[in-house]
Write a protein that holds these residues in place. Structure first.
Motif, PDB file in Angstrom:
ATOM      1  N   SER A  16       0.788  -1.203   0.006  1.00 52.84           N
ATOM      2  CA  SER A  16      -0.002  -0.191   0.049  1.00 52.84           C
ATOM      3  C   SER A  16       0.955   1.115   0.174  1.00 52.84           C
ATOM      4  O   SER A  16       0.563   2.149  -0.656  1.00 52.84           O
ATOM      5  N   LEU A  17       1.830   1.425   0.934  1.00 53.05           N
ATOM      6  CA  LEU A  17       2.736   2.449   0.793  1.00 53.05           C
ATOM      7  C   LEU A  17       3.482   2.728  -0.348  1.00 53.05           C
ATOM      8  O   LEU A  17       3.831   3.931  -0.647  1.00 53.05           O
ATOM      9  N   ARG A  18       3.507   1.813  -1.267  1.00 55.70           N
ATOM     10  CA  ARG A  18       4.282   1.943  -2.495  1.00 55.70           C
ATOM     11  C   ARG A  18       3.537   3.054  -3.589  1.00 55.70           C
ATOM     12  O   ARG A  18       4.227   3.640  -4.294  1.00 55.70           O
ATOM     13  N   PHE A  19       2.421   3.135  -3.425  1.00 58.31           N
ATOM     14  CA  PHE A  19       1.571   3.849  -4.069  1.00 58.31           C
ATOM     15  C   PHE A  19       1.434   5.660  -3.431  1.00 58.31           C
ATOM     16  O   PHE A  19       1.048   6.307  -4.072  1.00 58.31           O
ATOM     17  N   ALA A  20       2.010   5.855  -2.372  1.00 60.75           N
ATOM     18  CA  ALA A  20       2.480   7.025  -1.788  1.00 60.75           C
ATOM     19  C   ALA A  20       3.451   7.964  -2.709  1.00 60.75           C
ATOM     20  O   ALA A  20       4.187   7.413  -3.202  1.00 60.75           O
ATOM     21  N   THR A  21       3.008   9.138  -2.772  1.00 62.38           N
ATOM     22  CA  THR A  21       3.685  10.088  -3.680  1.00 62.38           C
ATOM     23  C   THR A  21       5.206  10.335  -2.877  1.00 62.38           C
ATOM     24  O   THR A  21       6.124  10.326  -3.437  1.00 62.38           O
ATOM     25  N   HIS A  22       5.185  10.250  -1.480  1.00 63.53           N
ATOM     26  CA  HIS A  22       6.252  10.573  -0.653  1.00 63.53           C
ATOM     27  C   HIS A  22       6.247  10.007   0.620  1.00 63.53           C
ATOM     28  O   HIS A  22       5.055  10.155   1.314  1.00 63.53           O
ATOM     29  N   LEU A  23       7.275   9.311   1.205  1.00 66.72           N
ATOM     30  CA  LEU A  23       7.221   8.834   2.532  1.00 66.72           C
ATOM     31  C   LEU A  23       8.362   9.617   3.379  1.00 66.72           C
ATOM     32  O   LEU A  23       9.158  10.111   3.152  1.00 66.72           O
ATOM     33  N   ILE A  24       7.967  10.113   4.586  1.00 70.54           N
ATOM     34  CA  ILE A  24       8.550  10.632   5.542  1.00 70.54           C
ATOM     35  C   ILE A  24       8.828   9.942   6.829  1.00 70.54           C
ATOM     36  O   ILE A  24       7.775   9.530   7.465  1.00 70.54           O
ATOM     37  N   SER A  25       9.978   9.829   7.320  1.00 72.47           N
ATOM     38  CA  SER A  25      10.527   9.122   8.476  1.00 72.47           C
ATOM     39  C   SER A  25      10.985  10.009   9.679  1.00 72.47           C
ATOM     40  O   SER A  25      11.546  11.025   9.176  1.00 72.47           O
ATOM     41  N   VAL A  26      10.582   9.761  10.796  1.00 73.32           N
ATOM     42  CA  VAL A  26      10.942  10.529  11.745  1.00 73.32           C
ATOM     43  C   VAL A  26      12.299  10.051  12.738  1.00 73.32           C
ATOM     44  O   VAL A  26      12.770  10.510  13.564  1.00 73.32           O
ATOM     45  N   SER A  27      12.591   8.903  12.215  1.00 76.32           N
ATOM     46  CA  SER A  27      13.922   8.090  12.660  1.00 76.32           C
ATOM     47  C   SER A  27      14.960   8.047  11.601  1.00 76.32           C
ATOM     48  O   SER A  27      14.444   7.438  10.330  1.00 76.32           O
ATOM     49  N   VAL A  28      16.225   8.280  11.749  1.00 76.75           N
ATOM     50  CA  VAL A  28      17.311   7.965  10.699  1.00 76.75           C
ATOM     51  C   VAL A  28      17.296   6.655  10.477  1.00 76.75           C
ATOM     52  O   VAL A  28      17.619   6.092   9.454  1.00 76.75           O
ATOM     53  N   ASN A  29      17.396   5.652  11.704  1.00 74.83           N
ATOM     54  CA  ASN A  29      17.212   3.950  11.470  1.00 74.83           C
ATOM     55  C   ASN A  29      16.185   3.763  10.717  1.00 74.83           C
ATOM     56  O   ASN A  29      16.455   2.765   9.721  1.00 74.83           O
TER      57      ASN A  29
ATOM     58  N   LEU B 163      16.110   1.655   6.859  1.00 71.30           N
ATOM     59  CA  LEU B 163      15.506   0.411   6.653  1.00 71.30           C
ATOM     60  C   LEU B 163      14.378   0.657   5.420  1.00 71.30           C
ATOM     61  O   LEU B 163      13.954  -0.114   4.662  1.00 71.30           O
ATOM     62  N   LEU B 164      13.592   1.487   5.537  1.00 74.34           N
ATOM     63  CA  LEU B 164      12.679   2.119   4.589  1.00 74.34           C
ATOM     64  C   LEU B 164      13.385   2.300   3.174  1.00 74.34           C
ATOM     65  O   LEU B 164      12.732   1.716   2.076  1.00 74.34           O
ATOM     66  N   ASP B 165      14.602   2.686   3.040  1.00 72.94           N
ATOM     67  CA  ASP B 165      15.260   3.007   1.647  1.00 72.94           C
ATOM     68  C   ASP B 165      15.363   1.614   1.264  1.00 72.94           C
ATOM     69  O   ASP B 165      15.604   1.489   0.156  1.00 72.94           O
ATOM     70  N   GLN B 166      15.454   0.316   1.754  1.00 74.66           N
ATOM     71  CA  GLN B 166      15.830  -0.797   1.366  1.00 74.66           C
ATOM     72  C   GLN B 166      14.414  -1.284   0.361  1.00 74.66           C
ATOM     73  O   GLN B 166      14.502  -2.168  -0.491  1.00 74.66           O
ATOM     74  N   THR B 167      13.270  -0.713   0.701  1.00 77.57           N
ATOM     75  CA  THR B 167      12.255  -1.126  -0.112  1.00 77.57           C
ATOM     76  C   THR B 167      11.432   0.285  -0.777  1.00 77.57           C
ATOM     77  O   THR B 167      11.013  -0.309  -2.106  1.00 77.57           O
ATOM     78  N   PHE B 168      11.745   1.256  -0.487  1.00 76.50           N
ATOM     79  CA  PHE B 168      11.066   2.463  -1.080  1.00 76.50           C
ATOM     80  C   PHE B 168      12.134   3.376  -1.809  1.00 76.50           C
ATOM     81  O   PHE B 168      13.422   3.723  -1.153  1.00 76.50           O
ATOM     82  N   LYS B 169      11.865   4.201  -2.849  1.00 74.18           N
ATOM     83  CA  LYS B 169      12.584   5.082  -3.682  1.00 74.18           C
ATOM     84  C   LYS B 169      12.418   6.401  -2.878  1.00 74.18           C
ATOM     85  O   LYS B 169      13.468   7.150  -2.711  1.00 74.18           O
ATOM     86  N   HIS B 170      11.265   6.940  -2.408  1.00 74.82           N
ATOM     87  CA  HIS B 170      10.936   8.435  -2.316  1.00 74.82           C
ATOM     88  C   HIS B 170      10.866   8.440  -0.708  1.00 74.82           C
ATOM     89  O   HIS B 170       9.663   8.536  -0.063  1.00 74.82           O
ATOM     90  N   VAL B 171      11.989   8.460   0.138  1.00 72.47           N
ATOM     91  CA  VAL B 171      11.901   8.770   1.678  1.00 72.47           C
ATOM     92  C   VAL B 171      12.653  10.023   2.186  1.00 72.47           C
ATOM     93  O   VAL B 171      13.875   9.783   1.764  1.00 72.47           O
ATOM     94  N   SER B 172      12.172  10.578   3.059  1.00 74.65           N
ATOM     95  CA  SER B 172      12.893  11.677   3.708  1.00 74.65           C
ATOM     96  C   SER B 172      12.806  11.645   4.928  1.00 74.65           C
ATOM     97  O   SER B 172      12.002  11.045   5.680  1.00 74.65           O
ATOM     98  N   TYR B 173      13.839  12.202   5.683  1.00 68.73           N
ATOM     99  CA  TYR B 173      14.130  12.132   7.105  1.00 68.73           C
ATOM    100  C   TYR B 173      13.648  13.371   7.830  1.00 68.73           C
ATOM    101  O   TYR B 173      14.467  14.398   7.342  1.00 68.73           O
ATOM    102  N   ILE B 174      12.598  13.590   8.425  1.00 66.63           N
ATOM    103  CA  ILE B 174      12.397  14.810   9.158  1.00 66.63           C
ATOM    104  C   ILE B 174      11.918  14.405  10.485  1.00 66.63           C
ATOM    105  O   ILE B 174      10.966  14.073  11.213  1.00 66.63           O
ATOM    106  N   PRO B 175      12.866  14.769  11.504  1.00 69.33           N
ATOM    107  CA  PRO B 175      12.580  14.469  13.035  1.00 69.33           C
ATOM    108  C   PRO B 175      11.644  15.390  13.492  1.00 69.33           C
ATOM    109  O   PRO B 175      11.346  16.489  13.135  1.00 69.33           O
TER     110      PRO B 175
END
Length: 218
Positions: A120-133, A137-149
């Motif tokens: 389901s998450l693959r359909f998202a325009t962009h993903l945001i993670s609040v954790s560096v770690n 992990l998300l970068d291993q599965t998805f292309k558009h991931v940003s880190y914003i604490p």
């Protein structure tokens, strides 16, 4: 527009801050949210399971309504269960998903469940993670991931005058993601060198008692 249940914690504060800064934002939530510009959905508060399922169902119905009449420029999802709405909402909207944690959560640790969530998450325009770690992990599965604490307003602490004591206090949710194993290891080292008073505060008495038993072993 944010989709989230009104639970105390980082995700609720995160959404509240976004809504305060963006006056055009509308928060879709359960009753009890502190957000001003909001749409409150009725849910079954008999148990946490029924609350989450009923919230998801109400959000699903509202999402169908959003497909008929476009009301927003962007949909911003925060709740884990609502990841399943991403493919549906993406039919008409840009969809951003902020992931407030995966490590230690059942939906990620269980690979069968993670298959459906990640699909389901693959359909998202962009993903945001609040954790560096988590981002790694998300970068291993998805292309558009940003880190914003999550931000911390340190100015709030200037209003409190707390006496200095030799006390180590953990105040928060009892969960593996919070790093309590590291805290227990630190308690061990400190207790060998210093006379400290270690305190853990949480509303879940059963979990607190379990942690206290672990601390006693140290």
């Amino acid at each position: 527009m944010g989709l989230t249940p009104p639970l105390e914690g980082g995700s609720e504060r995160h959404i509240y801050e976004l809504a305060v800064r963006n006056k055009n934002a509308v928060v879709l939530t359960q009753k009890g949210s502190d957000c001003l510009n909001k749409i409150e959905l009725p849910v079954m508060n008999i148990s946490s399971f029924l609350r989450n399922i009923s919230f998801f169902m109400m959000c699903l119905l509202y999402s169908l309504k959003l497909l008929l009449v476009k009301k927003y420029d962007l949909i911003h999802i925060h709740d884990n269960l609502l990841y399943f709405l991403v493919p549906l909402l993406k039919l008409r909207y840009k969809v951003i998903v902020t992931i407030h944690g995966i490590t230690g959560f059942h939906f990620y640790e269980n690979k069968r469940l993670w298959f459906f969530f990640s699909t389901s998450l693959r359909f998202a325009t962009h993903l945001i993670s609040v954790s560096v770690n988590d981002k790694k992990l998300l970068d291993q599965t998805f292309k558009h991931v940003s880190y914003i604490p999550n931000g911390v307003d340190t100015g709030l602490y200037s209003t409190f005058k707390v006496p200095v004591e030799k006390k180590i206090t953990f105040l928060g949710r009892i969960h593996e993601q919070k790093g309590l194993t590291y805290l227990l290891e630190a308690f061990t080292s400190f207790k060998k060198k210093y006379d400290t008073n270690n305190t853990l505060n949480n509303t879940n008495k059963r979990k607190i008692n379990k942690i206290h038993k672990i601390l006693f072993l140290y």
